[in-house]
Structure formats: C-alpha cells, structure tokens
Motif scaffolding. Structure first.
Motif, PDB file in Angstrom:
ATOM      1  N   UNK A  60      -7.350  -7.598  45.684  1.00 25.38           N
ATOM      2  CA  UNK A  60      -7.560  -7.238  44.542  1.00 25.38           C
ATOM      3  C   UNK A  60      -6.544  -5.943  43.942  1.00 25.38           C
ATOM      4  N   UNK A  61      -6.522  -4.984  45.027  1.00 21.42           N
ATOM      5  CA  UNK A  61      -5.689  -3.901  44.391  1.00 21.42           C
ATOM      6  C   UNK A  61      -4.153  -4.371  44.493  1.00 21.42           C
ATOM      7  N   UNK A  62      -3.782  -5.015  45.155  1.00 20.62           N
ATOM      8  CA  UNK A  62      -2.235  -5.893  45.259  1.00 20.62           C
ATOM      9  C   UNK A  62      -2.050  -6.483  43.680  1.00 20.62           C
ATOM     10  N   UNK A  63      -3.262  -7.363  43.329  1.00 22.83           N
ATOM     11  CA  UNK A  63      -3.351  -7.969  41.981  1.00 22.83           C
ATOM     12  C   UNK A  63      -3.014  -6.922  40.822  1.00 22.83           C
ATOM     13  N   UNK A  64      -3.918  -5.934  40.904  1.00 27.04           N
ATOM     14  CA  UNK A  64      -3.809  -5.090  39.704  1.00 27.04           C
ATOM     15  C   UNK A  64      -2.314  -4.381  40.108  1.00 27.04           C
ATOM     16  N   UNK A  65      -1.947  -3.948  40.941  1.00 31.62           N
ATOM     17  CA  UNK A  65      -0.590  -3.107  41.054  1.00 31.62           C
ATOM     18  C   UNK A  65       0.533  -3.980  40.397  1.00 31.62           C
ATOM     19  N   UNK A  66       0.428  -5.430  40.760  1.00 35.15           N
ATOM     20  CA  UNK A  66       1.491  -6.512  40.224  1.00 35.15           C
ATOM     21  C   UNK A  66       1.197  -6.718  38.622  1.00 35.15           C
ATOM     22  N   UNK A  67       0.023  -6.674  38.032  1.00 38.50           N
ATOM     23  CA  UNK A  67      -0.248  -6.626  36.968  1.00 38.50           C
ATOM     24  C   UNK A  67       0.235  -5.380  36.049  1.00 38.50           C
ATOM     25  N   UNK A  68       0.023  -4.319  36.710  1.00 38.84           N
ATOM     26  CA  UNK A  68       0.558  -3.087  36.048  1.00 38.84           C
ATOM     27  C   UNK A  68       2.065  -2.925  36.031  1.00 38.84           C
ATOM     28  N   UNK A  69       2.723  -3.489  36.968  1.00 37.40           N
ATOM     29  CA  UNK A  69       4.106  -3.359  37.002  1.00 37.40           C
ATOM     30  C   UNK A  69       4.781  -4.248  35.832  1.00 37.40           C
ATOM     31  N   UNK A  70       4.057  -5.297  35.987  1.00 39.37           N
ATOM     32  CA  UNK A  70       4.501  -6.387  34.905  1.00 39.37           C
ATOM     33  C   UNK A  70       4.487  -5.863  33.386  1.00 39.37           C
ATOM     34  N   UNK A  71       3.056  -5.257  33.249  1.00 47.78           N
ATOM     35  CA  UNK A  71       2.921  -4.481  31.878  1.00 47.78           C
ATOM     36  C   UNK A  71       3.657  -3.510  31.592  1.00 47.78           C
ATOM     37  N   UNK A  72       4.050  -2.628  32.666  1.00 49.15           N
ATOM     38  CA  UNK A  72       4.918  -1.562  32.239  1.00 49.15           C
ATOM     39  C   UNK A  72       6.530  -2.180  31.934  1.00 49.15           C
ATOM     40  N   UNK A  73       6.791  -2.957  32.905  1.00 53.71           N
ATOM     41  CA  UNK A  73       7.993  -3.725  32.453  1.00 53.71           C
ATOM     42  C   UNK A  73       7.976  -4.119  31.162  1.00 53.71           C
ATOM     43  N   UNK A  74       7.014  -4.954  30.687  1.00 56.58           N
ATOM     44  CA  UNK A  74       7.190  -5.548  29.239  1.00 56.58           C
ATOM     45  C   UNK A  74       7.100  -4.550  28.317  1.00 56.58           C
ATOM     46  N   UNK A  75       6.297  -3.602  28.448  1.00 51.20           N
ATOM     47  CA  UNK A  75       6.163  -2.336  27.529  1.00 51.20           C
ATOM     48  C   UNK A  75       7.814  -1.443  27.424  1.00 51.20           C
ATOM     49  N   UNK A  76       8.501  -1.308  28.752  1.00 47.50           N
ATOM     50  CA  UNK A  76       9.837  -0.760  28.846  1.00 47.50           C
ATOM     51  C   UNK A  76      10.735  -1.707  28.376  1.00 47.50           C
ATOM     52  N   UNK A  77      10.756  -2.867  28.471  1.00 50.64           N
ATOM     53  CA  UNK A  77      11.918  -3.738  27.930  1.00 50.64           C
ATOM     54  C   UNK A  77      11.526  -4.366  26.513  1.00 50.64           C
TER      55      UNK A  77
END
Length: 189
Positions: A77-94
């Motif tokens: 579950x933590x791995x899924x949460x980290x991957x989701x957070x990384x994607x959201x951070x990338x989407x906000x940054x890009x």
C-alpha cells in the motif's frame, strides 16, 4: 577529605566488578567490532511460512502467516501511495503542456495498483492470508478456464461453458479436466 568505604561497600564493589568487567570487556572488544552497523529501516527480517505451508491445526503458524500478510499489505500500500504521489508531483510540476513526461510514472502506478488489487482487493472486511490464498486459487482456475482476465474469452477449451450440457458419467474414473470434451461448435459437426 576522602571517606573510606565500609566493608559492605567493598564487598559489593568486588562482586560487581567480578561479574561486570569480563562481560563488558567481551562486549567492547569482541562483539561490537564484529557487528554490522546499518540503520534499523534496512534491517532484513526472515520470512515466515505462508499459510499454504502451515498445517490446518497449527494456530501459531497461521497467526504468523496472517501477520506477514498484514505487513506485506502495508508495504505494498505504501508503494502504491508513493507512486501516486510521484505521478501527482510530476503532473503538477510539468503542467498540462508536458504530460507525456509523466507517462512512465502513470504506467508504473497503474501496474502497481493492478497488482495490489489482484492480491488484496475483494478479500473481505478483515483480510487474512487464507482469504488471499483462496482468491489466488479462484483466479488461477478462472484464467485456466477463460484465459487471462481482461482478454477475449476462449471459444473452446478443456471446460464447457454450459454446465447443464455436461454429462457427469463421461469421465469413467479418469481425471476430470482431461475427460471433459468441449462442446462442438456448428462448424465442427
């Protein structure tokens, strides 16, 4: 002025040093230099037997398997949460302009969530290792009969689709999957 120790204090000091000095020497000179120093979060714990390796009446083994299942579920579950957070951070940054730069992160997140759901999803209110094992077994039977989940179902296979056409006397003591013949299609008659 220095106070002299009483005889009781001298005896207790003697016994304390008699017991403590060899133990302290052994720990400081032999144990600590040979220890591996690593942070606690990199510590490797041994895996306990899974529930399929436990006897049905071995409650301790089943409890350990359930606890290992809960730990694995938290980690996944933590791995899924980290991957989701990384994607959201990338989407906000890009931003909206370069969303294709975040596509590998989105693919990794979707793969991880699909794997998480295939193992832990729909196992009930209080998930345990036995429910997950049964879910895995049912999924394997489904994929053997119908092909991988999400793909087009097979037209013919070792199992008939309509069980009301199945003749229970046709197996004659043979193994059931080899003895069941698929129902012939219109072209095969």
């Amino acid at each position: 002025m220095v106070r002299e120790k009483s005889s009781v204090e001298l005896i207790t000091d003697f016994f304390y040093n008699f017991m403590d000095v060899p133990v302290t020497f052994f720990r400081e000179k032999i144990v600590e230099p040979n220890q591996q120093k690593y942070p606690w979060y990199h510590q490797k714990y041994r895996r306990v037997p899974t529930v399929d390796q436990c006897y049905t009446d071995d409650r301790v083994c089943i409890f350990e398997a359930d606890e290992q299942f809960r730990r694995d579920r938290l980690v996944d579950s933590e791995i899924c949460d980290l991957l989701k957070q990384r994607y959201e951070d990338c989407a906000i940054y890009q931003g909206v302009v370069d969303r294709e730069r975040c596509q590998p992160l989105l693919d990794a997140y979707e793969t991880a969530t699909g794997a998480w759901f295939s193992k832990y999803g729909d196992v009930g209110v209080n998930p345990n290792s036995r429910n997950a094992l049964m879910k895995q077994k049912h999924r394997m039977v489904w994929e053997r009969r119908h092909g991988p989940i999400g793909s087009k179902p097979r037209e013919s296979g070792p199992y008939p689709y309509r069980w009301f056409e199945f003749d229970p006397n046709c197996n004659r003591g043979q193994r059931v999957p080899d003895s069941i013949k698929p129902t012939p299609t219109k072209n095969e008659k």
